[in-house]
Design an enzyme around this catalytic site. Structure first.
Site, short mmCIF file in Angstrom:
data_model
loop_
_atom_site.label_atom_id
_atom_site.label_comp_id
_atom_site.label_asym_id
_atom_site.label_seq_id
_atom_site.Cartn_x
_atom_site.Cartn_y
_atom_site.Cartn_z
N TYR A 1 0.86 -1.19 0.00
CA TYR A 1 0.00 0.00 0.00
C TYR A 1 0.88 1.23 0.00
O TYR A 1 1.93 1.28 0.67
CB TYR A 1 -0.90 0.03 1.24
CG TYR A 1 -1.59 1.37 1.42
CD1 TYR A 1 -2.79 1.64 0.78
CD2 TYR A 1 -1.01 2.38 2.19
CE1 TYR A 1 -3.41 2.87 0.91
CE2 TYR A 1 -1.62 3.61 2.33
CZ TYR A 1 -2.82 3.86 1.69
OH TYR A 1 -3.41 5.09 1.80
N GLU B 1 -3.28 7.80 -3.82
CA GLU B 1 -3.30 6.48 -3.17
C GLU B 1 -3.16 5.40 -4.22
O GLU B 1 -3.82 5.43 -5.26
CB GLU B 1 -4.61 6.31 -2.40
CG GLU B 1 -4.65 5.08 -1.52
CD GLU B 1 -5.91 5.03 -0.68
OE1 GLU B 1 -5.79 4.98 0.55
OE2 GLU B 1 -7.01 5.04 -1.27
#
Length: 397
Positions: free
Chosen positions: A117, A205
């Protein structure tokens, strides 16, 4: 301002951030052609909506249809596209109503060794952007942050200098990334941090961020949000806006020069000043109510804007009462009183109206409202106003 994944990846590719080959499709036929043009034995068909959690999301009335699916042929790509296009996809971020899928992204597959991530936001306390990474890629990062925050590693960086090499090395050590993969990570992370600054982003993101079997770091997903106050500097970004993905009432308010955010409550709020608007919502909640919106008409509100504000508030079927909370500073109370009177004539209030005025020319403003015969509940002070509007909404409900 939010954009779609496929749009974000177009910008990534332009900036030098590694992404996979892909094509946008708006019909089953286009999806099939997209798969065939990729020349890959496998591909992924992804619903394009302004919401995360698409991989676990499901189509209304067809829970077997996921928002992200692996396909191995053009015919399969077409079938998945048919199951998504024109349908409502429900994810953890859309709410039960879901969001309509108007296009899909058909992206070539790759051999994944690891899923990570990565996110970049502005840390307002530190007055710097912060890069966040985690080994927990491909899952809900909100859950990781809440339950195991120690698995998220952070590095603040100077927006002018960018991310330093030593910071990348620190993160790679924590993520156990070495060798060729670490060299790819340095280029990837530095480029993405530069992208964040150059495009005035408020969020970037990538989940999942993958390392392939040949040690290349690639953005398998892309979620980008831009600072609305800086859009004027990016004409190319402004053109990417998809109004169809936005709340219609918020678009309407924006066109009228109003700052409006729709919420889930039943008490409409019309306030001048963002800080006062937030305080108004807080005190309504404190006294047992639930605000239906955030609405800042600004210091220079005129009759036309106030009238449009009431049209927007009253168009919400959940709105059972309205609180007008004005502190006359730049905008005088007499100006607001005039606007309220005119708005009542044009719109007609069909729910209880509570009005609290303070500030410049407040007594004259109150006199004007009283003499106008406007059907309203006068309030003295913010606490009194909150209690009265919560009670009025309860009775109306």
């Amino acid at each position: 301002m939010k954009i779609h994944e496929y749009q974000a990846k177009q910008l990534f590719r332009k900036a030098g951030v590694p992404v996979l080959a892909s094509h946008v499709a708006r019909s089953a036929e286009e999806a099939q052609k997209a798969f065939e043009s990729l020349g890959s034995p496998v591909a992924v068909v992804k619903a394009q909506i302004h919401a995360g959690g698409r991989g676990k999301g499901t189509v209304i009335d067809n829970p077997n249809q996921r928002g992200v699916q692996l396909v191995k042929s053009g015919a399969e790509a077409a079938a998945v596209a048919t199951g998504l296009l024109g349908k409502k996809l429900v994810t953890i971020q859309t709410g039960p109503a879901g969001s309509e899928v108007r296009q899909v992204l058909v992206e070539q597959g790759c051999q994944i060794a690891r899923e990570l991530y990565l996110g970049i936001v502005v840390d307002r306390a530190a007055c710097k952007p912060v890069l966040m990474v985690s080994n927990e890629g491909g899952v809900e990062i909100e859950k990781v942050a809440a339950e195991t925050p120690e698995k998220i590693f952070k590095e603040h960086f100077d927006p002018q200098r960018g991310l330093d090499s030593f910071q990348v090395r620190k993160l790679c050590k924590k993520l156990n990334i070495t060798g060729a993969a670490a060299r790819s990570a340095e280029s990837f992370m530095k480029t993405l941090c530069k992208f964040f600054v150059d495009y005035d982003c408020s969020l970037v993101e990538v989940n999942p961020l993958v390392i392939t079997v040949d040690n290349q770091m690639i953005a398998l997903d892309a979620k980008v949000t831009f600072d609305d106050n800086a859009i004027f500097r990016h004409a190319d970004v402004k053109e990417l806006r998809d109004i169809g993905e936005e709340e219609p009432a918020e678009v309407r308010a924006g066109n009228a020069g109003l700052s409006y955010v729709k919420l889930e409550g039943n008490i409409g709020c019309l306030v001048n000043g963002a800080g006062l608007a937030m305080a108004t919502m807080d005190i309504i909640k404190y006294h047992g109510g639930a605000p239906a919106n955030f609405l800042d008409v600004g210091g220079g509100a005129n009759t036309q804007q106030v009238t449009e504000a009431f049209r927007i508030l009253l168009s919400d079927p959940n709105c059972k009462a309205v609180l007008v909370n004005i502190f006359g500073g730049i905008a005088r109370c007499t100006t607001i009183a005039t606007a309220l009177i005119e708005a009542s004539k044009e719109v007609g209030f069909n729910v209880p109206l509570v009005v609290r005025l303070e500030g410049t020319e407040v007594e004259e403003g109150k006199r004007m409202l009283k003499e106008s015969g406007l059907d309203m509940i006068a309030a003295d002070g913010l606490t009194d106003a909150a209690k009265k509007v919560v009670a009025a909404a309860g009775i109306a409900s």
